[in-house]
Design an enzyme around this catalytic site. Structure first.
Site, PDB file in Angstrom:
ATOM      1  N   ASP B   8      -9.439  -1.836  -4.445  1.00 31.51           N
ATOM      2  CA  ASP B   8      -8.549  -2.695  -3.676  1.00 31.51           C
ATOM      3  C   ASP B   8      -7.818  -3.618  -4.664  1.00 31.51           C
ATOM      4  OD1 ASP B   8      -7.547  -4.348  -1.485  1.00 31.51           O
ATOM      5  OD2 ASP B   8      -9.062  -5.802  -2.136  1.00 31.51           O
ATOM      6  N   ASN B 117      -2.688  -2.372   0.902  1.00 30.82           N
ATOM      7  CA  ASN B 117      -1.844  -2.534   2.082  1.00 30.82           C
ATOM      8  C   ASN B 117      -0.438  -2.986   1.720  1.00 30.82           C
ATOM      9  OD1 ASN B 117      -3.486  -1.702   4.193  1.00 30.82           O
ATOM     10  ND2 ASN B 117      -4.466  -3.710   4.443  1.00 30.82           N
TER      11      ASN B 117
END
Lengths: 225, 225
Positions: B8, B117
């Site tokens: 991430d 994202n």
């Protein structure tokens, strides 16, 4: 003119600040901190479970959230402690204007329903067995479709219960995310902004913002479209 | 033995506390408050937009979140102010152990990727143009499918880029919700718990919990399965 007014439950009819009242084992500061983080965690788990496509019933989710909150507060607990604290969610206080407001809406021949992310284990003790239940026609739980608000499918449930078009429905919530979801589905919405906050805009705005539900009744009387 | 380690970005490689460093126009307390609520609001908007099925690119979402945060802080702003503050998201500091850790993983012939994202407008300045980019094979953005993490579809993107089975992948994140989502999809996971927090259990636990990424490298060396 709207034909049905559909209310959210937690924070809209029932006061989430009363969650701390059934926590006698903690002091006031601790009870407040626990109840606030509990509600916040419950909402996060709800959204994340919906995104992960891993629905569990709201009572289980509420207990799972509580365990994290007790961990964070460094409080030891067993299953019985969790069940006993969970009962606080079944004994919330409604906002003081609610019986009068619902009675006035009934008098206008409006249908009154609620749509909640809670399942029947939580809604029955809170809504069905309360004195305001006599004003409410239909108690709808998303558990029927296992999809939480603010998913479009959850708001679509309202049209299953009421044989009406979207334009006939007014959806009422104190939660900005719930107003956003209902507006996103195509309902007119009222945001009940009791704490004079800013609306957390996320693609949709409320049709009307009021500080309490008495103001909503007045607005309905002025706007008999 | 794993074949690829997927990281991430925000909070895992880059330190979200450094978000406040590019806010010279505010005092320290205000900059901290703004940066914290900004990140919190950004996450909420992300989850809610995924639930409402109303994806917008992450840069737009980040600016929309910022406007709410400035409202809450009673700060006047125009479009230029928002754009200028937004740039703070393109100039975050990576955690000090990152270059050494990525270099060590490279030496083990592990593929290294990131799944974020964020869209390319945000990832290019932050990752591609940084000195750590030389260690990273693949930068994957969910913008390609317009579904945010922690949706199952977002993690499935990793298998599109790496011709591997789920068992070959180790997913690494500091965000409990991200670890939950990756584990829910079927990856082994490492939770980087830098702040010694409790894991917010929401149906899935991490395969391994470490306090920093150096610990993860040691764990990998001990577990050459």
């Amino acid at each position: 003119m709207y034909k049905a007014i559909i209310f959210d439950v937690y924070g809209t009819i029932f006061d989430m600040e009363s969650l701390k009242n059934d926590m006698d084992q903690f002091n006031e500061v601790e009870a407040k901190s626990i109840s606030q983080l509990w509600r916040k965690t419950q909402l996060e788990h709800m959204f994340l479970r919906q995104v992960m496509q891993r629905y569990i019933p709201f009572d289980e989710l509420t207990k799972e959230s509580l365990r994290y909150v007790l961990d964070v507060h460094e409080i030891q607990y067993n299953r019985e402690d969790v069940n006993q604290l969970f009962d606080a969610f079944l004994d919330l206080d409604y906002f003081k204007e609610i019986p009068k407001v619902l009675s006035e809406l009934n008098a206008k021949n409006l249908e009154i329903g609620v749509l909640s992310n809670a399942n029947d284990n939580m809604l029955m003790p809170l809504v069905d067995n309360s004195e305001i239940n006599k004003y409410i026609d239909t108690v709808i739980s998303v558990n029927e479709i296992k999809q939480y608000k603010p998913s479009p499918a959850s708001y679509a449930l309202i049209l299953k219960y009421y044989q009406m078009t979207r334009e006939d429905i007014l959806f009422v919530s104190s939660n900005a995310w719930d107003v956003s979801g209902a507006a996103n589905f195509g309902f007119d919405t009222v945001w009940v902004n009791r704490s004079k906050s800013y609306f957390d805009y996320n693609g949709q705005s409320p049709t009307m913002t009021v500080n309490n539900l008495n103001e909503m009744v007045k607005w309905l009387e002025m706007n008999k479209r």
